[in-house]
Design an enzyme around this catalytic site. Sequence first.
Site, mmCIF file in Angstrom:
data_model
loop_
_atom_site.group_PDB
_atom_site.id
_atom_site.type_symbol
_atom_site.label_atom_id
_atom_site.label_comp_id
_atom_site.label_asym_id
_atom_site.label_seq_id
_atom_site.Cartn_x
_atom_site.Cartn_y
_atom_site.Cartn_z
ATOM 1 N N PRO A 17 -2.824 1.549 -3.980
ATOM 2 C CA PRO A 17 -3.025 0.393 -4.866
ATOM 3 C C PRO A 17 -2.227 -0.780 -4.322
ATOM 4 O O PRO A 17 -1.052 -0.625 -3.982
ATOM 5 C CB PRO A 17 -2.461 0.874 -6.210
ATOM 6 C CG PRO A 17 -1.546 2.011 -5.884
ATOM 7 C CD PRO A 17 -2.043 2.619 -4.611
ATOM 8 N N MET A 18 -2.854 -1.946 -4.220
ATOM 9 C CA MET A 18 -2.134 -3.137 -3.742
ATOM 10 C C MET A 18 -2.560 -4.345 -4.570
ATOM 11 O O MET A 18 -3.716 -4.763 -4.520
ATOM 12 C CB MET A 18 -2.407 -3.371 -2.260
ATOM 13 C CG MET A 18 -1.729 -2.346 -1.352
ATOM 14 S SD MET A 18 -1.949 -2.713 0.391
ATOM 15 C CE MET A 18 -3.657 -2.244 0.639
ATOM 16 N N ALA A 19 -1.575 -4.868 -5.323
ATOM 17 C CA ALA A 19 -1.856 -6.014 -6.185
ATOM 18 C C ALA A 19 -2.337 -7.185 -5.340
ATOM 19 O O ALA A 19 -1.763 -7.480 -4.286
ATOM 20 C CB ALA A 19 -0.586 -6.397 -6.947
ATOM 21 N N CYS A 102 7.216 0.254 -7.946
ATOM 22 C CA CYS A 102 7.177 -1.186 -7.655
ATOM 23 C C CYS A 102 8.589 -1.768 -7.582
ATOM 24 O O CYS A 102 9.375 -1.636 -8.524
ATOM 25 C CB CYS A 102 6.375 -1.920 -8.733
ATOM 26 S SG CYS A 102 6.271 -3.674 -8.367
ATOM 27 N N LYS A 142 3.097 7.595 -8.928
ATOM 28 C CA LYS A 142 3.465 7.143 -7.577
ATOM 29 C C LYS A 142 4.924 6.707 -7.622
ATOM 30 O O LYS A 142 5.307 5.903 -8.478
ATOM 31 C CB LYS A 142 2.561 5.983 -7.171
ATOM 32 C CG LYS A 142 2.842 5.434 -5.778
ATOM 33 C CD LYS A 142 1.629 4.643 -5.289
ATOM 34 C CE LYS A 142 1.882 3.953 -3.964
ATOM 35 N NZ LYS A 142 2.619 2.684 -4.146
ATOM 36 N N ASN A 203 2.849 8.698 1.703
ATOM 37 C CA ASN A 203 2.534 7.275 1.869
ATOM 38 C C ASN A 203 3.670 6.565 2.608
ATOM 39 O O ASN A 203 4.834 6.775 2.322
ATOM 40 C CB ASN A 203 2.327 6.661 0.467
ATOM 41 C CG ASN A 203 2.216 5.145 0.484
ATOM 42 O OD1 ASN A 203 2.960 4.451 -0.227
ATOM 43 N ND2 ASN A 203 1.318 4.614 1.263
ATOM 44 N N GLY A 204 3.273 5.735 3.541
ATOM 45 C CA GLY A 204 4.237 4.881 4.229
ATOM 46 C C GLY A 204 3.995 4.812 5.712
ATOM 47 O O GLY A 204 4.077 5.816 6.423
ATOM 48 N N GLY A 227 -1.976 1.893 2.904
ATOM 49 C CA GLY A 227 -1.925 0.582 2.271
ATOM 50 C C GLY A 227 -2.147 -0.538 3.257
ATOM 51 O O GLY A 227 -3.281 -0.912 3.558
ATOM 52 N N ARG A 228 -1.050 -1.072 3.798
ATOM 53 C CA ARG A 228 -1.127 -2.308 4.579
ATOM 54 C C ARG A 228 -2.059 -2.210 5.775
ATOM 55 O O ARG A 228 -2.731 -3.184 6.123
ATOM 56 C CB ARG A 228 0.279 -2.729 5.003
ATOM 57 C CG ARG A 228 1.111 -3.228 3.821
ATOM 58 C CD ARG A 228 2.571 -3.286 4.146
ATOM 59 N NE ARG A 228 3.092 -1.960 4.482
ATOM 60 C CZ ARG A 228 4.271 -1.732 4.988
ATOM 61 N NH1 ARG A 228 5.082 -2.733 5.246
ATOM 62 N NH2 ARG A 228 4.669 -0.488 5.243
HETATM 63 C C1 LIG Z 1 0.511 -6.617 -1.156
HETATM 64 C C2 LIG Z 1 0.964 -5.291 -1.698
HETATM 65 C C3 LIG Z 1 0.755 -5.010 -3.039
HETATM 66 C C4 LIG Z 1 1.141 -3.757 -3.565
HETATM 67 N N1 LIG Z 1 0.867 -3.482 -4.872
HETATM 68 C C5 LIG Z 1 1.129 -2.230 -5.359
HETATM 69 C C6 LIG Z 1 0.713 -1.841 -6.665
HETATM 70 O O1 LIG Z 1 0.109 -2.615 -7.418
HETATM 71 N N2 LIG Z 1 1.026 -0.584 -7.064
HETATM 72 C C7 LIG Z 1 1.692 0.311 -6.263
HETATM 73 O O2 LIG Z 1 1.930 1.453 -6.660
HETATM 74 N N3 LIG Z 1 2.075 -0.025 -5.026
HETATM 75 C C8 LIG Z 1 1.801 -1.264 -4.556
HETATM 76 N N4 LIG Z 1 2.124 -1.564 -3.262
HETATM 77 C C9 LIG Z 1 2.719 -0.526 -2.396
HETATM 78 C C10 LIG Z 1 1.622 0.240 -1.644
HETATM 79 O O3 LIG Z 1 0.798 0.942 -2.547
HETATM 80 C C11 LIG Z 1 2.252 1.243 -0.640
HETATM 81 O O4 LIG Z 1 3.033 2.153 -1.352
HETATM 82 C C12 LIG Z 1 3.114 0.566 0.409
HETATM 83 O O5 LIG Z 1 2.476 -0.583 0.935
HETATM 84 C C13 LIG Z 1 3.457 1.544 1.550
HETATM 85 O O6 LIG Z 1 2.302 2.010 2.189
HETATM 86 P P1 LIG Z 1 1.810 1.396 3.615
HETATM 87 O O7 LIG Z 1 2.956 1.523 4.570
HETATM 88 O O8 LIG Z 1 0.619 2.203 3.995
HETATM 89 O O9 LIG Z 1 1.495 -0.058 3.365
HETATM 90 C C14 LIG Z 1 1.775 -2.808 -2.719
HETATM 91 C C15 LIG Z 1 1.994 -3.118 -1.390
HETATM 92 C C16 LIG Z 1 1.595 -4.335 -0.862
HETATM 93 C C17 LIG Z 1 1.823 -4.618 0.599
#
Ligand SMILES: Cc1cc2nc3c(=O)[nH]c(=O)nc-3n(C[C@H](O)[C@H](O)[C@H](O)COP(=O)(O)O)c2cc1C
Length: 329
Positions: A17-19, A102, A142, A203-204, A227-228
């Site tokens: 999930p990414m806001a 978060c 999460k 995740n990460g 995510g990213r």
């Molecule tokens: C722009 C952005 C918005 C995010 N919004 C949320 C969110 O709404 N809820 C959540 O649980 N994590 C949120 N995250 C965290 C991601 O879900 C994820 O845990 C984090 O980016 C690490 O994973 P990655 O290395 O694959 O990016 C957000 C991350 C980013 C970069």
Amino acid sequence: MDPAPAAQPAPLLFLAPMAGVTNTVFRRLCKNLGADVLITEFVSAEGILHRNERTRRYLEFQPDERPVGVQLFGANPERLAEAVKAVIDWVGPDFIDLNFGCPVNKVVARNGGSSLLRDCPLLKKVAAAVVAAAGKVPVTAKIRIGWDSKSINALETARILEGEGIQRLAVHGRTKEQGYTGQADWTVIAAVAASARIPVIGNGDLDSASKALARWRESGVAGLMIGRAAMNHPWIFREIRMALDGGAEAPVVGLSEKWAFIVHHAELEIAWWEGKEDLAMRSMRSRLMAYTRGLPNGARLREKLQHVDSLARLREIAEEHATAHNGCG
Ligand SMILES: Cc1cc2nc3c(=O)[nH]c(=O)nc-3n(C[C@H](O)[C@H](O)[C@H](O)COP(=O)(O)O)c2cc1C
């Protein structure tokens, strides 16, 4: 790439999930590329209870997104419980996901998100209230691995959540203090996966199929959450899927395929905004910036895209760029 060992069931692939990123449009694009499970951007319990327009849009999903979860944050068990009942009634998600990760100050200041990692009694109450309110709808969570490097408590958090009936746990291998700096600690994720009875999703920093497969094998997680990397390269789901399915290298995504995808994304976004092209394109700008990372002459491209306000202009920029860099991957 080595194919998966027979003993380890293939992991489910989750779009994190990414806001501001993972709206219904982007989620469906990722699903088409191989993501198995989708989750909405986080929504506050209060937003749901007030049923405001912005929340309605956050909660929107299409039937073909299923299984899809609604992610909630909040720190008041009673309000969360009310919100869970309301949201189940309202949109009928396949599961509810609780955000305990978060790190954003606005959320933490209201005791939501990762602040619950340092208040285990409240975390327990929140989980219990939400599980009870959700009834037959499964509740997942999460978390991050802890508040800071001195208080890594993912094992304890997992144990509490599991005890309260949480059915699946995604673990982002960073502390709250880290924000998005440093590296995700997959040894902690592996320890949680080894000790928990519920499925654990790692995740990460998963930014390539080879890394995803390596982390999956080493950690023993039941799923991988991306995510990213997906913001910039949603084809990662297809690449991981192909690697899992037999080790074949996925085709390199060429420039024309990329631009066709980006333009299609913009078309879908405009449809989602009910034809309000200027609003849709404005909301797409940060997505466009993410897509251009790694493209040739990216800085110049980003300058142009910063001001894009119509689909016609996006098509023009895409064509110019693809022609100028024909043959570049
Ligand atoms: C722009 C952005 C918005 C995010 N919004 C949320 C969110 O709404 N809820 C959540 O649980 N994590 C949120 N995250 C965290 C991601 O879900 C994820 O845990 C984090 O980016 C690490 O994973 P990655 O290395 O694959 O990016 C957000 C991350 C980013 C970069």
